[in-house]
Write a protein that holds these residues in place. Structure first.
Motif, mmCIF file in Angstrom:
data_model
loop_
_atom_site.group_PDB
_atom_site.id
_atom_site.type_symbol
_atom_site.label_atom_id
_atom_site.label_comp_id
_atom_site.label_asym_id
_atom_site.label_seq_id
_atom_site.Cartn_x
_atom_site.Cartn_y
_atom_site.Cartn_z
ATOM 1 N N GLY A 26 0.792 -1.215 0.000
ATOM 2 C CA GLY A 26 0.000 0.000 0.000
ATOM 3 C C GLY A 26 0.823 1.262 0.000
ATOM 4 N N PHE A 27 2.148 1.113 -0.227
ATOM 5 C CA PHE A 27 3.021 2.282 -0.275
ATOM 6 C C PHE A 27 4.031 2.042 -1.376
ATOM 7 C CE2 PHE A 27 4.149 6.266 1.330
ATOM 8 C CZ PHE A 27 5.522 6.371 1.443
ATOM 9 N N ILE A 28 4.482 3.120 -1.997
ATOM 10 C CA ILE A 28 5.313 2.958 -3.191
ATOM 11 C C ILE A 28 6.716 2.477 -2.884
ATOM 12 C CG2 ILE A 28 4.020 4.648 -4.525
ATOM 13 C CD1 ILE A 28 6.245 6.664 -3.929
ATOM 14 N N SER A 29 7.139 2.573 -1.649
ATOM 15 C CA SER A 29 8.472 2.101 -1.309
ATOM 16 C C SER A 29 8.449 1.536 0.094
ATOM 17 C CB SER A 29 9.499 3.229 -1.410
ATOM 18 O OG SER A 29 9.241 4.215 -0.433
ATOM 19 N N ALA A 30 9.564 0.925 0.492
ATOM 20 C CA ALA A 30 9.697 0.465 1.864
ATOM 21 C C ALA A 30 9.781 1.681 2.781
ATOM 22 C CB ALA A 30 10.936 -0.396 2.017
ATOM 23 N N GLY A 31 9.566 1.439 4.039
ATOM 24 C CA GLY A 31 9.626 2.524 4.997
ATOM 25 C C GLY A 31 11.030 3.065 5.186
ATOM 26 N N GLN A 32 11.136 4.260 5.735
ATOM 27 C CA GLN A 32 12.437 4.811 6.105
ATOM 28 C C GLN A 32 13.083 3.950 7.184
ATOM 29 O OE1 GLN A 32 14.202 7.476 5.022
ATOM 30 N NE2 GLN A 32 12.748 7.916 3.372
ATOM 31 N N CYS A 33 12.233 3.412 8.042
ATOM 32 C CA CYS A 33 12.676 2.480 9.077
ATOM 33 C C CYS A 33 11.683 1.331 9.152
ATOM 34 C CB CYS A 33 12.728 3.146 10.448
ATOM 35 S SG CYS A 33 13.886 4.510 10.588
ATOM 36 N N MET A 34 12.201 0.141 9.364
ATOM 37 C CA MET A 34 11.347 -1.009 9.618
ATOM 38 C C MET A 34 11.958 -1.781 10.779
ATOM 39 S SD MET A 34 10.120 -2.277 5.837
ATOM 40 C CE MET A 34 8.748 -3.231 6.495
ATOM 41 N N GLY A 35 11.105 -2.458 11.519
ATOM 42 C CA GLY A 35 11.636 -3.141 12.684
ATOM 43 C C GLY A 35 10.657 -4.113 13.304
ATOM 44 N N TRP A 36 11.066 -4.637 14.428
ATOM 45 C CA TRP A 36 10.279 -5.627 15.162
ATOM 46 C C TRP A 36 10.270 -5.294 16.648
ATOM 47 C CZ3 TRP A 36 7.986 -9.586 12.376
ATOM 48 C CH2 TRP A 36 8.458 -9.795 11.069
ATOM 49 N N PHE A 37 9.131 -5.511 17.253
ATOM 50 C CA PHE A 37 9.041 -5.525 18.704
ATOM 51 C C PHE A 37 8.213 -6.741 19.084
ATOM 52 C CE2 PHE A 37 4.665 -4.036 19.294
ATOM 53 C CZ PHE A 37 4.409 -3.329 18.127
ATOM 54 N N ARG A 38 8.201 -7.075 20.352
ATOM 55 C CA ARG A 38 7.495 -8.286 20.787
ATOM 56 C C ARG A 38 6.769 -8.040 22.098
ATOM 57 N NH1 ARG A 38 12.943 -11.848 22.308
ATOM 58 N NH2 ARG A 38 13.500 -10.693 24.228
ATOM 59 N N GLN A 39 5.849 -8.921 22.380
ATOM 60 C CA GLN A 39 5.140 -8.885 23.658
ATOM 61 C C GLN A 39 4.976 -10.302 24.148
ATOM 62 O OE1 GLN A 39 1.530 -6.581 23.727
ATOM 63 N NE2 GLN A 39 1.573 -6.478 25.965
ATOM 64 N N GLY A 40 5.651 -10.612 25.251
ATOM 65 C CA GLY A 40 5.555 -11.933 25.838
ATOM 66 C C GLY A 40 4.343 -12.050 26.730
ATOM 67 N N PRO A 41 3.981 -13.263 27.120
ATOM 68 C CA PRO A 41 2.819 -13.467 27.980
ATOM 69 C C PRO A 41 2.986 -12.738 29.306
ATOM 70 C CG PRO A 41 4.065 -15.509 27.672
ATOM 71 C CD PRO A 41 4.647 -14.522 26.760
ATOM 72 N N GLY A 42 2.029 -11.883 29.631
ATOM 73 C CA GLY A 42 2.074 -11.137 30.874
ATOM 74 C C GLY A 42 3.095 -10.021 30.915
ATOM 75 N N LYS A 43 3.673 -9.691 29.750
ATOM 76 C CA LYS A 43 4.698 -8.652 29.706
ATOM 77 C C LYS A 43 4.243 -7.482 28.840
ATOM 78 C CE LYS A 43 8.505 -12.018 29.903
ATOM 79 N NZ LYS A 43 9.735 -12.493 29.208
ATOM 80 N N GLY A 44 4.939 -6.376 28.970
ATOM 81 C CA GLY A 44 4.692 -5.244 28.098
ATOM 82 C C GLY A 44 5.416 -5.394 26.776
ATOM 83 N N ARG A 45 5.233 -4.434 25.901
ATOM 84 C CA ARG A 45 5.922 -4.463 24.614
ATOM 85 C C ARG A 45 7.418 -4.223 24.816
ATOM 86 N NH1 ARG A 45 2.874 -0.638 20.479
ATOM 87 N NH2 ARG A 45 3.686 0.887 21.957
ATOM 88 N N GLU A 46 8.204 -4.936 24.037
ATOM 89 C CA GLU A 46 9.659 -4.889 24.180
ATOM 90 C C GLU A 46 10.287 -4.689 22.802
ATOM 91 O OE1 GLU A 46 13.234 -7.750 25.991
ATOM 92 O OE2 GLU A 46 11.329 -8.627 25.370
#
Length: 126
Positions: A26-46
């Motif tokens: 849905g965008f003509i190019s990749a983002g300026q930044c791309m990345g990953w975050f995670r959320q474990g069971p019972g934890k906040g986003r990391e």
């Protein structure tokens, strides 16, 4: 509109590997930044890792030396190679993207990127 499509999650035993993929549409190019975050069971986003479109990568301390983020800019895809997985790595992994060049100031904080995927489950058993 911009969408992020993730794939590659699954279940592995401790010490195993997985590779996650995320393609931006849905965008003509990749983002300026791309990345990953995670959320474990019972934890906040990391934070996990982020990469700029010129290839500068930043990793969270918890994954340094085990995870590698890379990108195929032409195909608007970012990858996360995860090796030596441990049970603490379990959780839902989210892909994120930022289309603005200012993201280079916070590339290691993908939770701040405005576009996020639906997440893919990673389960590591001991």
């Amino acid at each position: 509109h911009v969408q992020l499509v993730e794939s590659g999650g699954g279940s592995v035993q401790a010490g195993g590997s997985l590779r996650l993929s995320c393609q931006i549409t849905g965008f003509i190019s990749a983002g300026q930044c791309m990345g990953w975050f995670r959320q474990g069971p019972g934890k906040g986003r990391e934070e996990v890792a982020g990469i700029t479109n010129i290839g500068r990568a930043v990793y969270a301390d918890a994954v340094k030396g085990r995870f590698t983020i890379s990108q195929d800019y032409a195909n608007k895809t970012v990858y996360l190679q995860m090796n030596s997985l441990q049970p603490d790595d379990s959780g839902v992994y989210y892909c994120a993207a930022d289309l603005h060049i200012r993201c280079r100031d916070y590339v290691g904080q993908p939770t701040r990127y405005p576009y996020q995927g639906q997440g893919t489950q990673v389960t590591v058993s001991s």
